[in-house]
Scaffold this active site. Structure first.
Site, short mmCIF file in Angstrom:
data_model
loop_
_atom_site.label_atom_id
_atom_site.label_comp_id
_atom_site.label_asym_id
_atom_site.label_seq_id
_atom_site.Cartn_x
_atom_site.Cartn_y
_atom_site.Cartn_z
N LYS A 89 0.94 -1.17 0.03
CA LYS A 89 0.21 -0.15 -0.03
C LYS A 89 0.98 1.26 0.01
O LYS A 89 0.81 2.22 -0.86
CB LYS A 89 -0.96 -0.02 1.20
CG LYS A 89 -1.83 0.87 0.98
CD LYS A 89 -3.22 0.71 2.01
CE LYS A 89 -4.25 1.71 1.83
NZ LYS A 89 -5.61 1.38 2.37
N GLU A 175 -9.54 1.84 11.70
CA GLU A 175 -10.78 1.82 10.63
C GLU A 175 -11.70 0.92 10.90
O GLU A 175 -11.56 -0.38 11.09
CB GLU A 175 -10.32 1.60 9.11
CG GLU A 175 -11.46 1.86 8.36
CD GLU A 175 -11.06 1.50 6.80
OE1 GLU A 175 -10.72 2.35 5.93
OE2 GLU A 175 -11.06 0.26 6.59
P1 0O2 Z 1 -8.42 -4.90 2.79
O1 0O2 Z 1 -7.84 -6.11 2.56
O2 0O2 Z 1 -10.14 -4.90 2.73
O3 0O2 Z 1 -8.03 -3.96 3.85
P2 0O2 Z 1 -7.13 4.40 1.77
O4 0O2 Z 1 -7.35 3.18 2.63
O5 0O2 Z 1 -8.11 5.56 2.30
O6 0O2 Z 1 -5.83 5.08 1.57
P3 0O2 Z 1 -9.26 4.25 -0.04
O7 0O2 Z 1 -9.46 3.73 -1.40
O8 0O2 Z 1 -9.88 5.86 -0.21
O9 0O2 Z 1 -7.76 4.34 0.25
O10 0O2 Z 1 -10.18 3.75 1.01
P4 0O2 Z 1 -11.59 3.24 1.04
O11 0O2 Z 1 -12.23 3.09 -0.34
O12 0O2 Z 1 -12.43 4.24 1.93
O13 0O2 Z 1 -11.46 1.75 1.87
C1 0O2 Z 1 -10.85 0.87 1.43
C2 0O2 Z 1 -11.44 -0.55 1.97
O14 0O2 Z 1 -12.88 -0.35 1.57
C3 0O2 Z 1 -10.80 -1.78 1.17
O15 0O2 Z 1 -9.65 -2.06 1.75
C4 0O2 Z 1 -11.84 -2.40 1.18
O16 0O2 Z 1 -11.81 -3.15 2.43
C5 0O2 Z 1 -13.02 -1.65 1.19
N1 0O2 Z 1 -13.50 -1.67 -0.18
C6 0O2 Z 1 -13.50 -0.16 -0.93
N2 0O2 Z 1 -13.96 -0.48 -2.11
C7 0O2 Z 1 -14.30 -1.69 -2.21
C8 0O2 Z 1 -15.01 -2.40 -3.48
O17 0O2 Z 1 -15.11 -1.95 -4.56
N3 0O2 Z 1 -15.05 -3.72 -3.33
C9 0O2 Z 1 -14.84 -4.33 -2.03
N4 0O2 Z 1 -15.13 -5.57 -1.89
N5 0O2 Z 1 -14.20 -3.75 -0.88
C10 0O2 Z 1 -14.03 -2.39 -1.09
P5 0O2 Z 1 -8.17 -2.53 1.05
O18 0O2 Z 1 -7.17 -1.94 1.41
O19 0O2 Z 1 -8.64 -2.68 -0.53
O20 0O2 Z 1 -8.19 -3.98 1.23
#
Ligand code: 0O2
Length: 234
Positions: A89, A175
């Site tokens: 990340k 989070e």
């Molecule tokens: P994991 O393994 O779930 O932890 P940031 O994290 O703030 O730097 P971003 O993209 O702004 O980046 O964060 P966001 O979108 O608020 O949250 C990211 C997390 O939301 C992801 O974590 C997923 O858990 C979930 N998420 C967001 N979009 C999707 C989607 O389209 N499908 C699914 N299934 N989950 C989603 P990680 O880090 O990707 O992985």
């Protein structure tokens, strides 16, 4: 070098994260052990923050149970981000892969997922948590009111909570993702499908997943309406 000696050693600031395979670290065992030890200490603090949130949720659940109210929490799942995920990340965001950088820049090293029966429960649980004086809200993203382009729905809140150690206090970011059973069903399967696919997900499949997310969202709203209707009969 034993663990007590390691504890008294000063660790250089901003050391590289211990990746699984890192020839430079492996060639210097002392350096590797120091970093591994510091990493373990940091992760222990994140784990403690998760435990505190889990305890708070458990207490809220128990309170509802003894009061004879319906339980707004179905399941709680927690995870600490793996070192590999942390490193990738940071690399993706073009940030230094160091301890300081991960603590300062990543908000989801400690993650708690709260699965609720109904949409309104999500907001009740959020309010119940944020009312507590040791919890500070840092950021909120409402992907229920404004779903992601993929169709993903959840309420994300990043909070800060103090973790008290014997000689220091750490304000730790956690989070919290709050979603309904139906939202979780979609997100878990969609995540798995994307993870299992080596190639880019075709546009037609994306559209299909989006359509399913919409259907699920409608079902969520209908279930809530039924629940309210039944509640009004009591
Ligand atoms: P994991 O393994 O779930 O932890 P940031 O994290 O703030 O730097 P971003 O993209 O702004 O980046 O964060 P966001 O979108 O608020 O949250 C990211 C997390 O939301 C992801 O974590 C997923 O858990 C979930 N998420 C967001 N979009 C999707 C989607 O389209 N499908 C699914 N299934 N989950 C989603 P990680 O880090 O990707 O992985």
């Amino acid at each position: 070098m034993n663990i007590d000696e390691l504890a008294t050693e000063s660790v250089p600031e901003g050391g590289e994260l211990p990746k699984v395979i890192n020839k430079e670290l492996m060639s210097n065992p002392d350096n590797f052990y120091k970093m591994a030890f510091e990493f373990q200490q940091i992760m222990m603090i994140y784990e403690s923050a998760i435990k505190q949130i889990e305890t708070k949720l458990d207490i809220l659940n128990k309170e509802n149970k003894v009061s004879g109210r319906r339980n707004p929490i179905e399941t709680v799942k927690s995870r600490i981000k793996s070192p590999q995920s942390i490193a990738s990340k940071l690399e993706k965001k073009k940030l230094p892969v160091t301890f300081d950088s991960m603590v300062n820049n990543l908000q989801d090293i400690a993650g708690v997922r709260v699965i609720c029966p109904y949409i309104s429960d999500i907001y009740s649980v959020r309010d119940m948590l944020l009312k507590q004086p040791d919890i500070t809200l840092l950021e909120e993203k409402d992907y229920i009111k404004q779903p992601k382009d993929s169709g993903y729905r959840s309420l994300h809140v990043v909070i800060e909570i103090p973790v008290y150690l014997s000689e220091s206090t750490h304000n730790v970011k956690v989070e919290i993702q709050l979603r309904t059973i139906a939202m979780d069903f979609w997100a878990s399967l969609e995540h798995e499908l994307r993870y299992k696919t080596n190639t880019k997900v075709p546009e037609s499949v994306r559209r299909e997943l989006f359509r399913v997310a919409e259907t699920i969202a409608m079902t969520d709203r209908e279930m809530e309406e039924i629940a309210i209707e039944l509640q009004n009969l009591d």
